[in-house]
Design an enzyme around this catalytic site. Structure first.
Site, PDB file in Angstrom:
ATOM      1  N   ARG A 296      41.450  -0.363  21.457  1.00 37.48           N
ATOM      2  CA  ARG A 296      41.264  -0.055  22.881  1.00 37.48           C
ATOM      3  C   ARG A 296      40.330  -1.045  23.558  1.00 37.48           C
ATOM      4  O   ARG A 296      40.210  -1.048  24.790  1.00 37.48           O
ATOM      5  CB  ARG A 296      40.711   1.366  23.034  1.00 37.48           C
ATOM      6  CG  ARG A 296      41.653   2.459  22.570  1.00 37.48           C
ATOM      7  CD  ARG A 296      41.807   3.554  23.592  1.00 37.48           C
ATOM      8  NE  ARG A 296      40.548   4.064  24.075  1.00 37.48           N
ATOM      9  CZ  ARG A 296      40.090   5.298  23.840  1.00 37.48           C
ATOM     10  NH1 ARG A 296      40.796   6.137  23.107  1.00 37.48           N
ATOM     11  NH2 ARG A 296      38.961   5.697  24.349  1.00 37.48           N
TER      12      ARG A 296
ATOM     13  N   ASP B 209      48.978   4.339  23.519  1.00 37.59           N
ATOM     14  CA  ASP B 209      49.940   5.066  22.683  1.00 37.59           C
ATOM     15  C   ASP B 209      51.382   4.911  23.165  1.00 37.59           C
ATOM     16  O   ASP B 209      52.311   5.205  22.419  1.00 37.59           O
ATOM     17  CB  ASP B 209      49.587   6.556  22.645  1.00 37.59           C
ATOM     18  CG  ASP B 209      48.332   6.827  21.841  1.00 37.59           C
ATOM     19  OD1 ASP B 209      47.758   5.870  21.300  1.00 37.59           O
ATOM     20  OD2 ASP B 209      47.921   7.997  21.758  1.00 37.59           O
TER      21      ASP B 209
ATOM     22  N   ARG C  26      48.585   9.385  18.447  1.00 41.62           N
ATOM     23  CA  ARG C  26      48.327  10.802  18.225  1.00 41.62           C
ATOM     24  C   ARG C  26      49.624  11.594  18.031  1.00 41.62           C
ATOM     25  O   ARG C  26      49.798  12.293  17.040  1.00 41.62           O
ATOM     26  CB  ARG C  26      47.560  11.301  19.450  1.00 41.62           C
ATOM     27  CG  ARG C  26      47.206  12.726  19.478  1.00 41.62           C
ATOM     28  CD  ARG C  26      46.364  13.000  20.691  1.00 41.62           C
ATOM     29  NE  ARG C  26      44.993  12.568  20.481  1.00 41.62           N
ATOM     30  CZ  ARG C  26      44.056  13.334  19.928  1.00 41.62           C
ATOM     31  NH1 ARG C  26      44.340  14.553  19.535  1.00 41.62           N
ATOM     32  NH2 ARG C  26      42.840  12.886  19.778  1.00 41.62           N
TER      33      ARG C  26
HETATM   34  O1  F6P Z   1      45.363   8.609  23.757  1.00 44.87           O
HETATM   35  C1  F6P Z   1      44.958   7.364  23.336  1.00 44.87           C
HETATM   36  C2  F6P Z   1      44.130   7.452  22.101  1.00 44.87           C
HETATM   37  O2  F6P Z   1      43.890   6.119  21.793  1.00 44.87           O
HETATM   38  C3  F6P Z   1      44.723   8.212  20.914  1.00 44.87           C
HETATM   39  O3  F6P Z   1      45.630   7.488  20.137  1.00 44.87           O
HETATM   40  C4  F6P Z   1      43.489   8.599  20.162  1.00 44.87           C
HETATM   41  O4  F6P Z   1      43.712   9.724  19.342  1.00 44.87           O
HETATM   42  C5  F6P Z   1      42.535   8.896  21.257  1.00 44.87           C
HETATM   43  O5  F6P Z   1      42.875   8.049  22.322  1.00 44.87           O
HETATM   44  C6  F6P Z   1      41.080   8.710  20.887  1.00 44.87           C
HETATM   45  O6  F6P Z   1      40.311   9.128  21.977  1.00 44.87           O
HETATM   46  P1  F6P Z   1      38.715   9.180  21.973  1.00 44.87           P
HETATM   47  O7  F6P Z   1      38.250   7.786  22.219  1.00 44.87           O
HETATM   48  O8  F6P Z   1      38.383  10.083  23.095  1.00 44.87           O
HETATM   49  O9  F6P Z   1      38.292   9.682  20.648  1.00 44.87           O
END
Ligand code: F6P
Length: 364
Positions: free
Chosen positions: A290, A143, A187
């Site tokens: 990710r 982010d 987010r």
């Molecule tokens: O904080 C990084 C992030 O990629 C946010 O943009 C996203 O809302 C969150 O992680 C999602 O996290 P998880 O994989 O725990 O749902």
């Protein structure tokens, strides 16, 4: 008499992102160069709780890590070390958990700990550091919303992924004269959306920093139609919201957990279709951003950050985080980075560049 072996620990905390393994590799190699040993802590901070979970990290086995995705140590943002309720609202970690982690750190014979994480993990690191654990931080998050560093690692890889998605959506949107909405992560900050939106030729960019209206979005669709452009690409950060509206969430937050965002893209596509009469489709990029390996930029950044973290330990500069302040890496106190949201400046050059090119933020 032989001097005692210096052993350092490393853990990765919070959500994963491309480049974690590249940081691990850089730390292990730079430590080995000084004759130090590195021990990996598995599963984030939870690996320091009973039963303690560790992994020997042999510097001769690090080669594949430069390019691989995920983290070989595993990570976690749940349990006693669940870090956040909201950005900047750090959970106070129970004293017993901090004490237990400190005891494990000492039992393992560690001289220092490298904590690789975002706002949440670094706020835990700060609490551990205040309890006397010598540690240094390395800033990660796709982010890019962490303060005190111009960029966090993982961000460039996420932007590359989102830009590639836009390139692909562009051709199919144009073929079918459709409105295509790409929902990306982000987010509290729209760095991924605005960067990929500009790099990938988006027509509308929705970011948390600039509330949008459907009139604004549809005006852009109509303006494009007038120019004979019968398709529109909309990039929406998951945390963007309609003026006066709220986040779109899949799951509400809880005491120890932030809300799980997602679904804005579908809402926007449906409403734009209803108002314009055009076909609209949505693509949610989600965790693809990710996953996978880091870009060249991130490989280099991770390697610089990892080596800098080891230099900080050698200089006994604990309680600090490595950061990028171009053209160099620097270090800053961890408290200068955590709890301070770095958002896209609404009058900054990225927003101005987009506006100069006729890209709409759905706000006019
Ligand atoms: O904080 C990084 C992030 O990629 C946010 O943009 C996203 O809302 C969150 O992680 C999602 O996290 P998880 O994989 O725990 O749902």
């Amino acid at each position: 008499m032989k001097p005692p072996l210096t052993r350092i620990g490393i853990l990765t905390g919070g959500g994963d992102c491309p480049g974690l393994n590249a940081v691990i590799r850089a730390v292990v190699k730079a430590a080995a160069k000084r004759g130090w040993e590195t021990l990996g802590i598995r599963g984030g901070f939870n690996g320091l709780l009973d039963p303690v979970r560790t992994m020997a990290l042999d510097y001769t086995q690090m080669d594949a890590l430069l390019t691989s995705g995920g983290t070989i140590l595993g990570t976690s943002n749940r349990g006693p070390f669940a870090a956040k309720r909201a950005h900047g609202v750090a959970q106070e970690i129970p004293r017993e958990a901090l004490d237990a982690a400190k005891a494990s750190f000492e039992k393992l014979g560690l001289a220092a700990l490298v904590v690789v994480g975002g706002d949440g993990s670094l706020s835990i690191a700060l609490q551990l550091s205040r309890r006397g654990v010598p540690l240094v931080g390395v800033p990660k998050t796709i982010d890019n919303d962490l303060d005190a560093t111009v960029i966090t690692f993982g961000f460039d890889s996420a932007v590359a992924c989102a830009t590639d998605a836009l390139d692909r959506l562009h051709t199919t949107a144009a073929s079918h004269d459709r409105v295509m909405v790409l929902e990306v992560m982000g987010r509290y900050a729209g760095w991924i959306a605005i960067s990929a939106g500009i790099a990938g030729g988006g027509d509308v960019i929705l970011i948390p920093e600039i509330p949008f209206s459907y009139e604004g979005i549809c005006a852009q669709v109509a303006a494009r139609e007038k120019l004979g452009k019968r398709f529109t690409l909309i990039v929406a950060a998951e945390g963007a919201r309609e003026a006066g509206g709220h986040f779109v969430a899949r799951e509400e937050g809880a005491k120890d957990r932030e809300a799980q965002l997602g679904g804005l893209g579908a809402v926007v596509a449906k409403e734009v279709a209803r108002r314009t009469g055009k076909e609209a489709r949505v693509c949610v990029l989600g965790h693809l951003q990710r996953g996978g390996g880091p870009t060249c930029f991130d490989r280099l950044l991770c390697t610089r950050f990892g080596a800098q973290a080891v230099r900080l330990i050698a200089e006994k500069k604990f309680g600090r985080m490595v950061a990028l302040k171009p053209p160099t890496t620097v270090s800053v106190p961890i408290e200068e980075a955590v709890g301070r949201l770095k958002q896209v400046p609404v009058d900054g050059d990225l927003v101005m560049t987009a506006r100069d090119l006729g890209i709409s933020f759905g706000d006019a």
